[in-house]
Design a protein around this motif. Structure first.
Motif, PDB file in Angstrom:
ATOM      1  N   ALA A 166      -8.874   8.080  11.400  1.00 46.79           N
ATOM      2  CA  ALA A 166      -8.766   8.970  10.243  1.00 46.79           C
ATOM      3  C   ALA A 166     -10.048   9.779  10.143  1.00 46.79           C
ATOM      4  N   ALA A 167      -9.953  10.909   9.478  1.00 45.15           N
ATOM      5  CA  ALA A 167     -11.132  11.756   9.306  1.00 45.15           C
ATOM      6  C   ALA A 167     -10.923  12.707   8.139  1.00 45.15           C
ATOM      7  N   GLY A 177      -3.579  16.189   5.532  1.00 42.19           N
ATOM      8  CA  GLY A 177      -3.642  16.504   4.106  1.00 42.19           C
ATOM      9  C   GLY A 177      -4.096  17.940   3.904  1.00 42.19           C
ATOM     10  N   ARG A 236      -2.806   3.101   7.329  1.00 39.95           N
ATOM     11  CA  ARG A 236      -4.136   2.620   7.727  1.00 39.95           C
ATOM     12  C   ARG A 236      -4.630   1.517   6.779  1.00 39.95           C
ATOM     13  N   ALA A 237      -4.397   1.692   5.486  1.00 45.59           N
ATOM     14  CA  ALA A 237      -4.808   0.678   4.501  1.00 45.59           C
ATOM     15  C   ALA A 237      -4.062  -0.631   4.769  1.00 45.59           C
ATOM     16  N   ARG A 251      -8.357   7.938  -1.389  1.00 43.99           N
ATOM     17  CA  ARG A 251      -8.432   7.674  -2.820  1.00 43.99           C
ATOM     18  C   ARG A 251      -7.473   6.535  -3.163  1.00 43.99           C
ATOM     19  N   GLN A 272      -2.492   7.473   5.484  1.00 47.44           N
ATOM     20  CA  GLN A 272      -3.633   6.675   4.995  1.00 47.44           C
ATOM     21  C   GLN A 272      -3.151   5.326   4.449  1.00 47.44           C
ATOM     22  N   ARG A 306      -1.999   2.188  -4.803  1.00 45.96           N
ATOM     23  CA  ARG A 306      -1.512   3.471  -4.335  1.00 45.96           C
ATOM     24  C   ARG A 306      -2.639   4.181  -3.582  1.00 45.96           C
ATOM     25  N   ILE A 307      -2.255   4.815  -2.494  1.00 47.97           N
ATOM     26  CA  ILE A 307      -3.213   5.538  -1.671  1.00 47.97           C
ATOM     27  C   ILE A 307      -2.874   7.026  -1.782  1.00 47.97           C
ATOM     28  N   GLU A 308      -3.887   7.831  -2.053  1.00 41.53           N
ATOM     29  CA  GLU A 308      -3.654   9.287  -2.155  1.00 41.53           C
ATOM     30  C   GLU A 308      -4.607  10.028  -1.233  1.00 41.53           C
ATOM     31  N   SER A 309      -4.056  10.911  -0.454  1.00 43.29           N
ATOM     32  CA  SER A 309      -4.853  11.830   0.353  1.00 43.29           C
ATOM     33  C   SER A 309      -3.995  13.062   0.593  1.00 43.29           C
ATOM     34  N   ALA A 310      -3.498  13.626  -0.518  1.00 47.90           N
ATOM     35  CA  ALA A 310      -2.584  14.784  -0.468  1.00 47.90           C
ATOM     36  C   ALA A 310      -1.426  14.474   0.481  1.00 47.90           C
ATOM     37  N   SER A 340      -5.711   3.195  15.115  1.00 46.54           N
ATOM     38  CA  SER A 340      -5.761   3.900  13.833  1.00 46.54           C
ATOM     39  C   SER A 340      -7.025   4.742  13.788  1.00 46.54           C
ATOM     40  N   PRO A 400     -17.446  13.958   8.849  1.00 46.63           N
ATOM     41  CA  PRO A 400     -15.982  13.894   8.804  1.00 46.63           C
ATOM     42  C   PRO A 400     -15.448  12.463   8.734  1.00 46.63           C
ATOM     43  N   SER A 451      -7.908  16.285   5.370  1.00 48.61           N
ATOM     44  CA  SER A 451      -7.844  14.890   5.815  1.00 48.61           C
ATOM     45  C   SER A 451      -6.806  14.776   6.918  1.00 48.61           C
ATOM     46  N   TYR A 480      -2.843  -1.612   7.634  1.00 55.63           N
ATOM     47  CA  TYR A 480      -3.402  -2.166   8.879  1.00 55.63           C
ATOM     48  C   TYR A 480      -4.692  -2.935   8.568  1.00 55.63           C
ATOM     49  N   PHE A 522       0.878  -1.165   0.000  1.00 56.54           N
ATOM     50  CA  PHE A 522       0.000   0.000   0.000  1.00 56.54           C
ATOM     51  C   PHE A 522       0.913   1.210   0.000  1.00 56.54           C
TER      52      PHE A 522
END
Lengths: 389, 389
Positions: free
Chosen positions: A245-246, A376, A97-98, B84, A94, A84-88, A243, B79, A381, A100, A52
């Motif tokens: 996230a928000a 992010g 977290r993926a 992505r 993230q 691939r994980i994108e969150s700026a 973990s 939230p 994020s 995990y 990830f």
């Protein structure tokens, strides 16, 4: 101390040098961080069954998407699954977290959670324009606002509402450069004085050059394993025990309160609940200091001090290497550098080093529980993770 | 029939019109697909606790990253956590896998797995250049090769090795347009003849215009829930019973065999094993026909026919709506359209419609088990999922 559920472990870590790495490519950075993590974990590549990978904008920085497959190819991990994980700028957190969730789901047993950004090879436009795609394109970036401007608005509001001073913000930079000077992977390994920060060029009033994190190339990787595998492979696993996230609006003007990052508050509460701890149990934290004001907001929003008191708390030394709650022992984004997609994973690498007792000249004594906080954009994020020995 | 583990269900689906949607923005497409899925599931937005959003290149297409937070904002889901997922044209399929893992991990209970691409608003370069970032930038795209060229190489090799004809490839297009003419969401709802395909303009020899999927705007969303939640919310859940994914080299020239997509083979074996089925149990499939030759390779690599016989198998009608194994009842990428990041989720929407018996004029009779097959680039990644009533 909480009785943690030890279900997912970090059994290996890898970090490249951070900096302006003109002689290293995107793909060589991936291979370097990944191989270091594999060697550190003392496993074979074919024991890894997934990846990830956090990255913000390979498309705009190097005209390359399909980035996780590229990582598998250059990490010799084909044909295992990867995404691939994108969150700026919170892409790394993230991705952790993926990873995990992948282990906990039972679909994977040993995975790499990695992050990479190559920011100094821009082909299609300036770096600042690429970074501005983390803001709201239609309501912010299109009109020319970039992140120094956004965080300057946050800083000015914090100064107005709570009496925070430019000197207090500058103290964040001084502290983080002190720590970074003790981190051989940091982009800037030099201590600085308050005067250096205060006299530096204005970037976006009240933020000056030394209030801003730099443009950085770098990659980081951690290897996650289920408890069964961790016990087999590893004598000193570090456990990923929480973990959270928000998300929040991308646009700053849509928020109720400029100085509270709601994504941080919600992600932290979620991570604390998941781990079964409170902020009082945290021994040290790597927080997202993309600008000095961001660290002040972060320590407030994470609950380490009261709202509005982050500047004073910093000035009083509580967040220094020998303070009550050392913050950014790695040097943080400010001094270690901020390769955006890699940052969240690099934070985890620092916490693992500290919990193993391998942090050298910046070692925190008797550290049991650490936290990472990865944001992010201007707070659209956030990912918060909690780690235990 | 296999005794499936019914642990993760699809309880809602949403799909926008596919096409050149000049009057719809990226964010309005997200909101439309998401709201349709929420209405279909008969749940409230605040019952959703996360989102996994597939998108290939918001950065290059619309100068926007941080896309999952944008989706939460415009879908009124703040939230809650979101990330992505990118894997070029298999971003949607990988987002579905991420959603599956999120539920199975216990961290989430009800999530959206979505996909979106707005391809007709390019700001920073032509669409083909953006799509070429799914290929190896340093060894392929930089030298000017684009995807029609890559799949033309695969087609020529298939013709050489197995005697596959241009007419057989054209039959894939004819079949998929027949199906697409029965799908009100398809970009092209017109039947075509073999002659239309054969006389169309050469794009990359031997591929002609009608061998190629189009440039498309569109979004798709499915709502996933744990078994407990599914039973509470939903009378007719469709179960996601198998997930497999794999990677391969981005560059075509690094492969052992041009005509076998190893990522498809490995992902399919993994998904079959996960679900406890073989290819013989599959009643219908949505496969990744970005070019007609891609469908021929896919039905071979998924095991529906022998290697090399995909062209003949298609010509004989086995993959038609009333054949032994209907392929791309939706019209496929060829006729329904191919908004790259949305495609993998749109495939899942079609299978759910079929398994519910709601596919209208293109309904397959007595369908029990369906499969989706979503490929990134020329086969650098693949996600295969299996669904059951």
């Amino acid at each position: 101390m909480a009785n943690f559920k030890k279900e997912v472990a970090i059994i290996g870590i890898g970090l490249t040098q951070f900096g302006e790495l003109w002689d290293k490519s995107f793909r060589s950075l991936i291979a370097e961080a990944g191989n270091k993590a594999i060697i550190d974990a003392e496993i074979k590549p074919d024991q890894i069954d997934g990846l990830f990978g956090g990255n913000m904008s390979g498309g705009l920085f190097i005209k390359q998407e399909h980035l996780a497959s590229l990582a598998m190819d250059h990490g010799a991990l084909l044909p295992m699954p990867a995404m691939r994980i994108e969150s700026a700028c919170s892409s790394g957190g993230q991705a952790l977290r993926a990873g995990y969730m992948a282990i906990k789901s039972g679909l994977h047993e040993v995975v790499v959670a990695g992050g990479v950004e190559k920011m100094t090879d821009v082909l299609t436009g300036p770096t600042t324009e690429a970074l501005a795609t983390a803001a709201d394109q239609e309501w912010e970036a299109f009109y020319g606002v970039t992140f120094p401007g956004e965080y300057a608005l946050i800083a000015r509001r914090h100064m107005n509402d709570y009496g925070t001073t430019e000197e207090q913000m500058a103290q964040v930079a001084v502290k983080n450069h002190y720590n970074g000077a003790r981190n051989p992977n940091a982009q800037y390994q030099k201590e600085i004085t308050l005067e250096t920060v205060m006299k530096s060029t204005k970037v976006a009033d009240p933020l000056k050059l030394f209030d801003c994190s730099p443009i950085t190339d770098g990659a980081a990787a951690v290897i996650l394993a289920s408890a069964e595998n961790a016990k087999e492979f590893c004598d000193n696993p570090i456990w990923l025990v929480g973990s959270g996230a928000a998300t929040d609006t991308l646009a700053l003007h849509d928020r109720d309160d400029l100085t509270t990052l709601k994504a941080t508050v919600v992600a932290a509460q979620s991570a604390y609940k998941h781990a079964g701890v409170t902020q009082k149990d945290i021994d040290m934290a790597e927080v997202h200091d993309c600008f000095t004001i961001a660290e002040i907001c972060a320590i407030e929003d994470l609950g380490f001090c009261k709202k509005g008191e982050g500047g004073k708390f910093t000035e009083q030394g509580h967040t220094s290497l020998t303070g009550d709650i050392p913050i950014n022992t790695s040097g943080g984004l400010k001094s270690k550098g901020h390769p955006v997609g890699a940052t969240g994973i690099a934070q985890a690498v620092e916490i693992v080093l500290q919990l193993r007792g391998d942090a050298g000249k910046r070692q925190v004594k008797n550290a049991e529980i650490g936290l990472t906080h990865n944001v992010g954009g201007s707070g659209g994020s956030c990912a918060v993770h909690i780690f235990s020995r």
